[in-house]
Design an enzyme around this catalytic site. Sequence first.
Site, PDB file in Angstrom:
ATOM      1  N   TYR A 100     -16.855  17.909 -13.769  1.00  0.00           N
ATOM      2  CA  TYR A 100     -17.384  16.549 -13.803  1.00  0.00           C
ATOM      3  C   TYR A 100     -18.413  16.366 -12.682  1.00  0.00           C
ATOM      4  CZ  TYR A 100     -17.280  11.471 -13.131  1.00  0.00           C
ATOM      5  OH  TYR A 100     -17.617  10.162 -12.952  1.00  0.00           O
ATOM      6  N   LYS A 143      -9.681   7.204 -18.288  1.00  0.00           N
ATOM      7  CA  LYS A 143     -10.071   7.725 -19.599  1.00  0.00           C
ATOM      8  C   LYS A 143      -8.905   7.583 -20.587  1.00  0.00           C
ATOM      9  CE  LYS A 143     -13.617   8.599 -17.035  1.00  0.00           C
ATOM     10  NZ  LYS A 143     -13.822   9.873 -16.358  1.00  0.00           N
ATOM     11  N   ARG A 172       0.850  -1.208   0.000  1.00  0.00           N
ATOM     12  CA  ARG A 172       0.000   0.000   0.000  1.00  0.00           C
ATOM     13  C   ARG A 172       0.876   1.247   0.000  1.00  0.00           C
ATOM     14  NH1 ARG A 172      -1.267   1.948   4.646  1.00  0.00           N
ATOM     15  NH2 ARG A 172      -1.993   0.018   5.600  1.00  0.00           N
ATOM     16  N   ASP A 203      -7.992  19.658 -13.428  1.00  0.00           N
ATOM     17  CA  ASP A 203      -8.355  18.282 -13.796  1.00  0.00           C
ATOM     18  C   ASP A 203      -8.061  18.162 -15.289  1.00  0.00           C
ATOM     19  OD1 ASP A 203      -9.651  15.996 -14.693  1.00  0.00           O
ATOM     20  OD2 ASP A 203     -11.330  16.197 -13.295  1.00  0.00           O
TER      21      ASP A 203
HETATM   22  C1  LIG Z   1     -14.286  10.331 -15.094  1.00  0.00           C
HETATM   23  C2  LIG Z   1     -13.822  11.621 -14.613  1.00  0.00           C
HETATM   24  C3  LIG Z   1     -13.427  11.802 -13.271  1.00  0.00           C
HETATM   25  C4  LIG Z   1     -13.550  10.701 -12.242  1.00  0.00           C
HETATM   26  O1  LIG Z   1     -12.685   9.643 -12.503  1.00  0.00           O
HETATM   27  P1  LIG Z   1     -12.971   8.115 -12.066  1.00  0.00           P
HETATM   28  O2  LIG Z   1     -11.765   7.399 -12.570  1.00  0.00           O
HETATM   29  O3  LIG Z   1     -14.243   7.705 -12.728  1.00  0.00           O
HETATM   30  O4  LIG Z   1     -13.094   8.094 -10.588  1.00  0.00           O
HETATM   31  C5  LIG Z   1     -12.943  13.042 -12.901  1.00  0.00           C
HETATM   32  N1  LIG Z   1     -12.849  14.063 -13.785  1.00  0.00           N
HETATM   33  C6  LIG Z   1     -13.226  13.935 -15.064  1.00  0.00           C
HETATM   34  C7  LIG Z   1     -13.080  15.094 -15.992  1.00  0.00           C
HETATM   35  C8  LIG Z   1     -13.718  12.717 -15.525  1.00  0.00           C
HETATM   36  O5  LIG Z   1     -14.108  12.595 -16.809  1.00  0.00           O
END
Ligand SMILES: *Cc1c(COP(=O)(O)O)cnc(C)c1O
Length: 387
Positions: free
Chosen positions: A99, A202, A47, A177
């Site tokens: 998001y 993503k 961890r 982000d």
């Molecule tokens: C999907 C997404 C998140 C969250 O990510 P997860 O891997 O689903 O927890 C945060 N910000 C954006 C812009 C996203 O598209």
Amino acid sequence: MRFSTIAVHAGQRPDPHTGAVCVPVALTSTFAMDGIGKLRGEFEYARSDNPSRHALEISIAAIEFGKYALAFASGQASSTAVLDLLQPGDEIVTTPNVYGGTYRLFHYVYNKYNIKINVAANTSPETINKTLTEKTVLVWGETPSNPLLDLFDIAEVAERVHNFRNKKGTQPLLVIDNTFPSPAFQNPLLLGADIVTHSCTKYIGGHSDVIAGAIVVNDDRLYEKLKFYQNAAGAVPEPLSCFLLQRGIRTLPLRMKKHEENVYKVAEFLRNNIAVEQVFFPGFTDFPQHELVAKQMRGLPGMVSFKIHGGIDNVKKFFAGLKLIILAESLGGPETLICHPATMTHAALPKSEQAKIGITDNLIRLSVGLEDPEDLIEDLQEAFNTI
Ligand SMILES: *Cc1c(COP(=O)(O)O)cnc(C)c1O
């Protein structure tokens, strides 16, 4: 070195023990010690750190042109670690479009710790600046934003945020982000941001088979704090996920180029379709912040949103008419995904909040994949024909 070379090699050099060209997946929860306080190797407990995650963190830091990266079990877990920097009574400024899961985390989880969220009315640097309060310690933004692809000038916002002092006498931290553009097309740390977060689920993973997240920073103290939270809270990715992400990173530049090529064709097709009311695509020269694409990005990810005529009934018919394109949450994979933000990615926002930021029932978000664009256009056209 140049970006494609970094993507292939950073954190991915041959294993010194076996010569394996790919980083071996170290499926072990713990590591032998030679005596009290004497580690046999570099690691103690998986961890806290482990070989697979260590290698991945080197890769992600390198492609984001940052000093340090930390990997997490999801994008949301990485956002949580950033929010753990706050104290009760602190405030956050966010851009209007974030998001839905980020909105939920801010408004329904961190709110109860007496952390107030101030949402800027729009993405202009002046408005963001005016939204700062004497308690602001974090400014959180997405550019391009999810789902309407609004852009803001990262360098200008960074400068304004860093010229500001809150009542603690510190400058707020600018968090970007960077999930949508991916490190291939935008590097916020180079533009003055303090913290970059990613949903690696993503584009970084890129194959719709992993849930993971990451944070990238340059500051040593910030890194130490975030690393402490990573270990203390323990929302870390499994070694196999780390391996899959590193595999994804090797082809990130190639994939992004193809996503970009495809999205331009699909966006142009949508714009010329009579079923479509409006298209949101920063690549169009008449898009409100089009000039920022060339200023701070090296390309555009495969994201385009659009509104169709006829409301929710036509949206339902249109979705039912698609044969190739898949109705699903998420983005950034090889397959083209379509989604309905009002009831899917942004369902956490009350209707009134959705309306304020332009998320209507006839809004559709498309993550254009790696297929032949002509097949995508034919699928869309056939589904439009049903309405
Ligand atoms: C999907 C997404 C998140 C969250 O990510 P997860 O891997 O689903 O927890 C945060 N910000 C954006 C812009 C996203 O598209």
